[in-house]
Scaffold this active site. Structure first.
Site, PDB file in Angstrom:
ATOM      1  N   ASN A 225       0.692  -1.454   0.087  1.00 17.24           N
ATOM      2  CA  ASN A 225       0.084  -0.091   0.031  1.00 17.24           C
ATOM      3  C   ASN A 225       0.829   1.506  -0.129  1.00 17.24           C
ATOM      4  OD1 ASN A 225      -2.495  -1.544   0.026  1.00 17.24           O
ATOM      5  ND2 ASN A 225      -2.357  -1.325   2.686  1.00 17.24           N
TER       6      ASN A 225
ATOM      7  N   ARG B 296     -10.525  -6.675 -14.215  1.00 19.26           N
ATOM      8  CA  ARG B 296      -9.342  -7.827 -13.077  1.00 19.26           C
ATOM      9  C   ARG B 296      -9.615  -8.808 -12.839  1.00 19.26           C
ATOM     10  NH1 ARG B 296      -6.996  -4.288  -7.938  1.00 19.26           N
ATOM     11  NH2 ARG B 296      -6.472  -2.454  -9.285  1.00 19.26           N
TER      12      ARG B 296
ATOM     13  N   ARG C  67      -5.069  -2.570 -13.765  1.00 18.87           N
ATOM     14  CA  ARG C  67      -3.408  -1.862 -13.378  1.00 18.87           C
ATOM     15  C   ARG C  67      -3.091  -3.272 -12.746  1.00 18.87           C
ATOM     16  NH1 ARG C  67      -0.796  -0.890  -7.714  1.00 18.87           N
ATOM     17  NH2 ARG C  67       0.559  -0.480  -8.647  1.00 18.87           N
TER      18      ARG C  67
ATOM     19  N   HIS D 139     -16.160   0.072 -14.380  1.00 18.58           N
ATOM     20  CA  HIS D 139     -16.054  -0.496 -12.764  1.00 18.58           C
ATOM     21  C   HIS D 139     -16.174  -1.602 -12.319  1.00 18.58           C
ATOM     22  CE1 HIS D 139     -14.806   0.273  -8.541  1.00 18.58           C
ATOM     23  NE2 HIS D 139     -13.458  -0.201  -9.110  1.00 18.58           N
TER      24      HIS D 139
ATOM     25  N   ARG E 162     -13.672   2.718   4.495  1.00 19.38           N
ATOM     26  CA  ARG E 162     -12.250   2.338   4.489  1.00 19.38           C
ATOM     27  C   ARG E 162     -11.581   2.497   4.434  1.00 19.38           C
ATOM     28  NH1 ARG E 162     -11.224  -1.990  -0.326  1.00 19.38           N
ATOM     29  NH2 ARG E 162      -9.697  -0.063  -0.786  1.00 19.38           N
TER      30      ARG E 162
ATOM     31  N   HIS F 127     -15.010  -4.148   1.061  1.00 13.94           N
ATOM     32  CA  HIS F 127     -15.146  -3.751  -0.629  1.00 13.94           C
ATOM     33  C   HIS F 127     -16.078  -3.732  -0.905  1.00 13.94           C
ATOM     34  CE1 HIS F 127     -14.228  -4.707  -4.819  1.00 13.94           C
ATOM     35  NE2 HIS F 127     -12.922  -3.626  -5.091  1.00 13.94           N
TER      36      HIS F 127
END
Lengths: 704, 520, 528
Positions: free
Chosen positions: A53, A376, A406, A436, A565, A593
């Site tokens: 992170n 992803r 990514r 997304h 979060r 999430h």
């Protein structure tokens, strides 16, 4: 603290610093690593996550702020001044890194050793181990090592982002001192397990190299060899950690010019000032950006290391995904979904029904079309294989890939080609918009006509993250929802311009205004006797318009509970601004999430789930889907989930007006949300029915 | 045939080519209205018969007609006639080979035979009638010829409307075929009941105080009814007092006649054979219109087309003053048409007045005369009528309506000019690729362009139909036409339209760029 | 005419998997600002379920209304879009397709090229339809949507669609269309006008006020109504306004005030900004402001305080029509309304209504009796009835040559539910109801396609007989018994009255019928 924020709220900026609150979140991850009650391998994993992170944070966030300064932009309305923000970030990062290494060195390593897992120091190596390493070095490592001499008159050699690199001072008779760099190969694993007999003795790659540098510089004396690692401004224009608003604006201007500039230098604590200054000069960094590390650099490898199965050290008790009993097995799922909606809570509940539906669809001769957004997706995933089969079976298959996702570029590109060859219509999203949303649509010709099946969720179709992220998803054949989804795919595939939706809301087309409207409605319906209530859960909260609306709502007496979060720019609990808003953050085994948005709506509760955070990026530059959950039963369940989340007093932290996170004082017996959810899933799986689903919750209303 | 002031007395000749016969009348005028018949001639040439059958004048008939004109020519010379006018009506109008006919008459006799519209016919008849009898209140004049029947509606002697029907006696006979006896009459009556007379419908309540009948047939009937069985073609027709034919008597006579074969009639009532057969359909028409107009009797002044032609001639020869009378009649007619198609003619009237004012102020620019002025006024009054059919292309519709609705007092060419000017009040400017425009004579095209240019400008000045431009003062300076407008309220729009659309044709035509200056 | 010849049901295609349980219909509408497709499923119970609704912006209108033709680029764009639509259609195994193009393509000189290109590239047969048909279809949709609204079926409602190329009007009385017209004022022309005025708000308003007033006058002239109780708008701009002003349901009400405010707001932004702000295609964005100003004016010019916005679109109408033709085999929409419109035209020109209607009745009787001979369908029959009703309107212009006048008036009129070609046929039939019979040297007649010319011949033959049978305008031939025997068309009638005139006229005017059908019409009195 709270008082200062309270009466001095005018002095306080209207918003918190995004960077600092995000650091706070990462601090929470570190906290988990520090938690002695956790199994050591679990702590190891959190430590790895903390560092990975942090890397990302520096590459995008910090570089952004630095650019802001260079562009002369100081502060945006109601924001922390950039320089002071940078300063604070520096201090806190340094602090956290120190703590992290202390934890690693003083607690985790010893703990591992007690459990028979050992990182061996050179001097403790056994003879045959040393021999083994010698062979390994000459055969496999040496060939791929290329030192670079640093000549005063030549430009400083390029050092790749995030790679470990030796800085070496050499001396030779007569010639005097020289300076060289040696990058470690990126691909090869960091740790090397010794002894064929599967013992748990390990050394790190750099350790093997350091001891054998002589072979690279024959005739030289190695005066000093220290490891360092440079972090650069990474150009992830539309990536998760992308900088927002002001910073973002600057990025757009400076991107080309600035991209790749060093923002951080990590270097071993033992390093001489001489080398330190040389590197600082070479990378143009100030003291604040230099991190003297007391231990191995780049601990991201711990994430993978913790997964090594052979390790004898204790692990966390497994929480395997539970089957969903009320979804019938096999083909019957068609009929079942045609009859009613199913709300799934992953990873407590298995993702299997979704995969099964997809698999069946790919074979079912009466299925006409399958459309799916793949963001992803793990490579060789079952999802991809199903789509391939479907296409081969002559169905209309449309796959919308998100290549910007990514680190996945190369992989995606590969199987994207495979899909295309199989006859799948592969699309790569809309220009400038990252898709997304997570959505799946199956069109089938049943005996009574066309049938449509939809799967919408908050999580990606990725078998790995499906096991590590907590997400919600809905299986449905609801007419309106399917119609909307059909239209949605026509939009994202460029077949149609957007048309008014029946139920869903889509970013970037009016999703924000929809939320603002919902908040406004909450204000209108709020009365002293019956105050309005908004409960929302998301990953980040940084959208100013929405935050201002929430402030307004708070001042109008609406009770607002937010579960955020990560980064949160909203400043909660400030008198006259946000005293009715509380923000909590949960960091636990599964990455929180899912996005849930619940509005009391004068008693007629409306609940939405979807893929969007309340961030400008999500609302403006991404294709996101948020949809209302219609079934009362499901609304109730989501309300319950929120109850539990806000009842959590173990892994949850409260965001203070000053932007720091604090443990929530609670006299109640401990409630750990993720544990509750898993228990409930297990109970349901064992068929103990839904009646006693909420046995694990103390009370319906969130505690003070 | 324009003549400058002439000294009276003056001798004139009028000629009329009907579908039954060719007539000549020579008279001496003491004044534009007082005259004495010197000579009458009637040559029976049944143009109608061949035309209505084959829509051509067959060679024999044509020769006969030309011979008749030679005879007329000779007579005119005997009487040293100064002015003459010869008109041809329906039969000729409908002959496909009319051009050849007119041509031959001209080359072989030098007489300029003029084709006139049924409405012009009606107007001329009305002229004759008015000299003979005084018309009170609402009067209808019915002239029944072989090829057509003309109706004229008059108010206090002023002609309001004229209407032409293809209900000629010869034509009717053709239609009823071999039917005879009572059946013949019945069919005729049915046939008439079936045909429509918009003019009479337009009366709506106004009761007709007089029905005047003209033409050989009704005169014959009048004679028979009066019981004086004398040859109707007597020379002293003008001396004959007007007679009144009671409708009852007409019907009786009609039934009596219908019951006989033509030969019998001829014998019993001493009728010329070419009269004996057509008299029944003719009578039926008078009877029908008599009933429709609910009059007690039909007034027969014993004047015909020729008398009208003569009077018209004298008038032309006479003072300009008289011309005005007609002009106003022509305008009445135009206004009637306008009202029929344009429920709210404020705009059209306003544009007309603006157009005329521009016309008068720009005399030296366009150098057009009184007649063109009249055409411009009519075109302005009618430029919106097309809207009745539909907004899109209403300029084309206006052209259609105008050219299909003859306005009395305008000859065919003038009607075409008006129709074209109205057509070009908007959209494409005149262009030789437009049939109806290219079909015009050189001179007519010049008129159309000039008048259209003025009309466009005037229309632009009231583009928003609010009559905000009260008046205009036009000044030309080098290549610019400055239009000072007295206005009320706000006229941005008009400025816009003058600049955008009103001006182009004007500039093209007169090389002047119109510029609007407003002062409220 | 909206009959089977215009609907083009494609052959049911083989469907993967289960047998066809339902019909899957796709309707495509190529408009002046976009190409849209509606794909729906027709259930056995007759209900229609929407499956796909796709549309893409394409400013065909802007091109044709300026240059008169469609550029190769635009044609290519359309083809590409339709290829995509085709793919969607294939996915569902569409069984019936109807694709229409409206004003933009209609106005293009190279419309045939367009239609052909599309067909070759996609197999989709595009049919270019007229304004009146658009109104018809939209009306069909709106009527269905509003069937249950008493305030709609009672009193006079004016329904209009402010299109890009023109404005379609329909008068709705008692739920039926009593008349319609197309007015050439559209948002595109409006915008072009405004261009010269942009900036000068006052002048702009004046310009719009003026044009709208002229339009309203035309509407009042053409459509017979006393007092408007509802003003109903159709079309994207209207629907946008309804959405933007938080209107709800099938009939959203918007006020002039709000419309003006909205217009002002939008005038303050660039088309691109509008498009972005409201997420709509730019061409649509450009037409919003003028459209709203027009709406506001219309409210002012009518005794209503608000504008009703109907959600239904031409596509819904097409869907309805295809569904109809699948279920009942017939797709003549609202013959009653078409007749009503014809009657209005007859009244406008003061034609003898009773005679017209009686002629129609007789004509229909003859038509039915001779189906075997002419083999024409109900579409043609409708044309025959319309022609019968209006054949005398030419008298208004002048009694002489009134048949020619009738032709001119008709080709320049709008009759609800009839296409331009339909009107051409009607006009020719009216023109030939007397005097000369159809001849190849009559330009108007010669210009018709062969099929149409044949129709004209047949219908003229019939109308001449029918007209002859009411020569006296006395409606004396009542319910005749019409039979075909021994080369004769026998018209037996029981009547005490004398019908000599009719018989005589029949002798003269029956010849064409004999030529065309080889039947000699004879009128016979059978005494009861």
């Amino acid at each position: 603290m709270t008082d200062r924020a309270g009466n001095g709220s005018t002095a306080e900026p209207r918003y918190l610093s995004r960077a600092l609150t995000w650091l706070g979140f990462n601090g929470r991850v570190l906290e988990e690593a520090e938690d002695p009650t956790l199994p050591v391998l679990e702590r190891l994993r959190f430590l790895g996550i903390f560092f990975s992170n942090l890397d990302e944070f520096f590459m995008v966030r910090v570089s952004g702020l630095r650019e802001a300064i260079e562009a002369g932009i100081d502060r945006a309305e109601g924001e922390e001044a950039v320089p002071s923000a940078l300063a604070q970030i520096g201090q806190r990062s340094h602090g956290m890194v120190r703590v992290a290494y202390a934890t690693y060195e003083r607690e985790i390593l010893p703990n591992l050793e007690e459990n028979g897992v050992q990182f061996v120091r050179d001097e403790d190596l056994l003879a045959q181990e040393r021999a083994f390493l010698d062979r390994l070095f000459t055969r496999e490592i040496l060939p791929i090592l290329t030192p670079a001499a640093v000549e005063p008159e030549l430009p400083f050699p390029h050092v790749t982002n995030l790679t470990l690199c030796f800085a070496i001072r050499l001396a030779r008779e007569g010639v005097g001192e020289r300076f060289a760099l040696l990058q470690l190969p990126r691909q090869s694993t960091r740790w090397i397990q010794m002894g064929s007999k599967g013992g748990s003795r390990f050394v790190l790659l750099e350790q093997v190299v350091r001891g054998r540098l002589g072979e690279l510089f024959p005739g030289h004396e190695i005066k000093e060899a220290v490891l360092f690692r440079v972090t650069r401004d990474a150009d992830f224009a539309t990536d998760d950690q992308e900088a927002e608003d002001l910073v973002d604006a600057v990025k757009l201007v400076l991107k080309q010019r600035r991209s790749g500039d060093p923002v951080r230098l990590e270097i071993e604590a033992t390093t001489s000032d001489e080398i330190t200054e040389r590197l600082m000069a070479a990378f143009g960094l100030d003291r604040l950006s230099v991190y003297h590390v007391a231990g191995p650099l780049d601990l991201r490898f711990l994430i993978d290391f913790a997964r090594v199965p052979s390790l004898p050290a204790p692990r966390a008790v497994a929480w395997p995904p539970q089957p969903v009993p009320d979804i019938p097995p096999g083909e019957a799922i068609w009929e079942a979904v045609a009859q009613r909606d199913y709300l799934l809570f992953h990873p407590y509940e298995t993702f299997e029904p979704v995969l099964r539906l997809l698999r069946l669809a790919s074979e079912d001769p009466s299925v006409l079309a399958i459309k799916q957004v793949l963001y992803r997706t793990a490579q060789n995933s079952e999802v991809v294989r199903a789509l391939e089969r479907a296409a081969e079976n002559g169905k209309q298959v449309t796959a919308l890939l998100e290549l910007q996702a990514r680190f996945d570029e190369e992989r995606n590109a590969a199987w994207a080609r495979r899909l295309e060859e199989a006859g799948v219509q592969v699309l790569y999203g809309l220009a400038g918009l990252k898709t997304h949303a997570k959505a799946l649509l199956i069109v089938r010709r049943g005996p009574a006509g066309i049938e449509r099946y939809a799967h919408l969720g908050t999580g990606n179709y990725n078998e790995r993250t499906v096991l590590e992220y907590s997400d919600l998803s809905l299986l449905s054949s609801n007419e309106d929802l399917c119609a909307d989804l059909t239209a949605f795919f026509n939009v994202v595939t460029g077949y149609s311009e957007p048309l008014p939706w029946r139920r869903i809301a889509m970013a970037p087309l009016g999703l924000r205004s929809r939320f603002l409207q919902l908040i406004r409605r909450e204000i209108e319906k709020s009365t002293p006797e019956e105050p309005g209530q908004i409960r929302a859960k998301m990953n980040s909260l940084v959208d100013k318009p929405i935050i201002d609306a929430l402030y307004g709502a708070s001042q109008a007496g609406v009770r607002i509970s937010l579960n955020v979060r990560g980064a949160c720019v909203l400043r909660p609990g400030v008198k006259g601004l946000s005293e009715n808003i509380r923000v909590v953050s949960i960091v636990d085994r599964f990455l929180e999430h899912c996005r849930i948005f619940e509005f009391r709506n004068g008693g007629d509760v409306e609940t939405f789930i979807g893929s969007a955070d309340w961030m400008p990026r999500n609302l403006d530059r991404r294709v996101e889907l948020v949809f209302p959950v219609a079934e009362p039963e499901h609304k109730a369940r989501l309300a319950h989930i929120l109850d539990v989340l806000f009842a959590d007093n173990v892994k949850a932290r409260e965001l203070r007006p000053d932007g720091t996170l604090g443990k929530r004082a609670s006299r109640r017996r401990p409630v750990r949300a993720q544990e509750v959810f898993w228990e409930e899933a297990r109970v349901r799986a064992e068929g103990r029915g839904e009646s006693d689903r909420s046995i694990f919750v103390p009370l319906r209303s969130a505690p003070e | 045939m324009r003549a400058d002031k002439t000294r009276f007395p003056i001798r004139c000749a009028g000629m009329d080519v009907g579908s039954n016969a060719l007539r000549l009348a020579i008279a001496e005028f003491k004044s534009p209205t007082r005259y004495r018949i010197l000579e009458r001639k009637r040559v029976s040439v049944r143009l109608g018969q061949s035309v209505f059958k084959t829509s051509r004048i067959d060679p024999e008939t044509l020769d006969a007609a030309v011979d008749a004109f030679r005879e007329f020519r000779a007579l005119m010379e005997q009487y040293d006639v100064v002015l003459h006018r010869a008109v041809a009506t329906s039969a000729t109008r409908e002959a496909k080979n009319r051009a050849a006919f007119l041509e031959r008459v001209h080359t072989e006799t030098g007489i300029d035979l003029e084709l006139i519209e049924g409405t012009e016919e009606a107007r001329l008849v009305a002229l004759g009638v008015r000299e003979k009898v005084t018309l009170r209140g609402t009067a209808v004049i019915l002239d029944v010829g072989g090829g057509s029947a003309e109706l004229a509606l008059l108010q206090k002697g002023q002609i309001l409307l004229v209407e032409s029907h293809d209900l000629g006696t010869v034509r009717l006979l053709e239609q009823v075929g071999k039917a005879t006896g009572p059946k013949l009459l019945r069919i005729l009556r049915e046939r008439l009941r079936a045909s429509r007379f918009p003019m009479l419908e337009s009366l709506r309540g106004h009761r007709v105080s007089q029905l005047v009948g003209t033409g050989g047939n009704i005169e014959a009937i009048a004679t028979l009814v009066a019981g004086q069985a004398k040859n109707e073609a007597a020379k002293d027709d003008t001396e004959r007092k007007p007679a009144a034919v009671p409708l009852g008597r007409l019907t009786k006579l009609l039934e009596a006649l219908a019951n006989m074969e033509p030969e019998e009639r001829a014998k019993k009532y001493d009728l010329k054979p070419d009269r004996a057969d057509v008299i029944v359909p003719a009578g039926a028409i008078f009877e029908h219109i008599g009933k429709r107009t609910a009059v007690r009797h039909i007034l027969v002044p014993f004047v015909g087309l020729v008398d009208g032609v003569l009077l018209d001639l004298a008038r032309v020869a006479g003072a300009e003053g008289k011309k005005k009378v007609e002009t106003s009649q022509t305008l009445n007619a135009a206004q009637a048409v306008m009202k029929k198609y344009d429920p709210d003619p404020k705009h059209s009237r306003h544009v007309a007045s603006l157009a005329l004012s521009l016309f008068d102020q720009l005399k030296d620019v366009h150098q057009l005369g009184k007649r063109e002025r009249l055409l411009l006024e009519i075109a302005a009054l009618l430029h919106e009528v097309g809207n009745f059919i539909s907004g899109p292309g209403h300029h084309r519709h206006a052209h259609y309506i105008i050219s299909e609705t003859p306005i009395l007092g305008l000859n065919e060419q003038e009607v075409q000019v008006v129709a074209n000017v109205a057509r070009y009040h908007r959209k494409a400017p005149p262009d030789l690729s437009h049939e109806s425009y290219s079909a015009l004579s050189e001179r007519a095209r010049d008129q159309v362009r000039a008048l259209a240019a003025i009309l466009r400008l005037a229309d632009a000045l009231d583009h928003d139909h609010r009559q905000h431009v009260l008046g205009v003062a036009a000044k030309t300076k080098d290549s610019q036409l400055t239009v000072k407008a007295r206005t009320r309220g706000d006229v941005t729009l008009d400025e816009w339209s003058v600049g955008e659309k009103g001006g182009d044709l004007f500039k093209e035509e007169f090389g002047l760029k119109p510029v609007l200056k407003t002062r409220a | 005419m909206p009959d089977t010849t215009t609907t083009t049901p494609t052959v049911p295609v083989a469907v993967p998997g289960a047998a066809v349980a339902t019909h899957v219909i796709s309707v495509i509408d190529i408009g002046s600002s976009g190409v849209r497709m509606l794909l729906a499923e027709l259930k056995p119970d007759g209900s229609v379920r929407e499956l796909e609704d796709v549309q893409k912006p394409l400013a065909l209108g802007r091109e044709t209304f300026r240059t008169g033709t469609l550029s190769a680029a635009s044609i290519q764009k359309s083809v590409n879009m339709l290829r995509q639509y085709r793919a969607i259609m294939d996915t569902y195994g569409v069984t019936h397709t109807r694709a229409v193009a409206t004003s933009a393509v209609r106005a293009a000189l190279n419309r045939d090229t367009f239609v052909d290109r599309v067909f070759l590239a996609t197999g989709i047969e595009v049919e270019v339809i007229e304004g009146s048909q658009e109104t018809l279809l939209t009306f069909a949709a709106v009527q269905r949507a509003l069937a249950d609204r008493p305030d709609f079926t009672s009193g006079d409602s004016l329904m209009f669609e402010l299109g890009a190329g023109g404005t379609e009007w329909a008068l709705v009385r008692g739920g039926d269309v009593a008349g319609s017209l197309t007015y050439e004022l559209g948002t595109l022309r409006m915008r072009d006008l405004l261009r010269s005025e942009l900036g000068d708000k006052r002048a702009m308003t004046r310009l719009i006020q003026h044009n709208v007033k002229e339009m309203m006058n035309e509407v009042k002239r053409t459509l017979p109504f006393e007092k408007v109780t509802n003003l109903i708008a159709i079309g994207p701009e209207a629907r946008f306004a309804a959405r933007a002003l938080q209107g709800e349901g099938d009939l959203a009400a918007v006020s002039a005030k709000d419309l003006r405010a909205l217009a002002d707001k939008i005038l303050g932004m660039s088309a691109a900004e509008v498009a972005a702000a409201y997420s709509i295609p730019t061409p649509e964005a450009e037409s919003l402001a003028p459209a709203f100003m027009v709406y506001a004016e219309l409210i002012k010019l009518n005794p209503v305080d608000r504008l009703l916005v109907a959600r239904a679109s031409i596509r819904d109408g097409l869907l309805l029509q295809v569904a109809r033709s699948i279920q009942s085999g017939s797709s003549v929409f609202f013959p009653e309304q078409t007749i009503a419109a014809a009657l209005n035209l007859a009244r406008k020109y003061r034609a003898d209504e009773r005679h017209g209607l009686h002629t129609a009745t007789l004509a229909r009787a003859i038509f039915e009796a001779t189906r075997a001979q002419h083999g024409m369908g109900e579409g043609e029959r409708l044309l025959l009835e319309v022609a019968s009703i209006v054949h005398d309107i030419g008298n208004y212009v002048a009694a002489r040559g009134h048949h020619r006048h009738a032709y001119y008036l008709l080709v320049n009129s709008e009759v609800f539910g009839l296409s331009k070609m339909d009107l051409e046929i009607v006009a020719n039939v009216a023109r030939y109801h007397r005097k000369g019979t159809p001849q190849s040297d009559h330009p108007a007649y010669a210009a018709l396609p062969r099929a149409a010319r044949l129709t004209v011949n047949r219908l003229s033959a019939i109308i001449r007989v029918a007209d002859a049978l009411d020569k006296a305008h006395a409606q004396r031939i009542q319910n005749p018994k019409i039979t075909v025997e021994e080369g004769e068309l026998r018209i037996d009638v029981e009547t005490a009255e004398d019908i000599a005139l009719e018989r005589l006229t029949l002798d003269q005017k029956g010849s064409l019928f004999e030529e065309v059908f080889g039947l000699k019409p004879v009128l016979r009195e059978v005494t009861a």
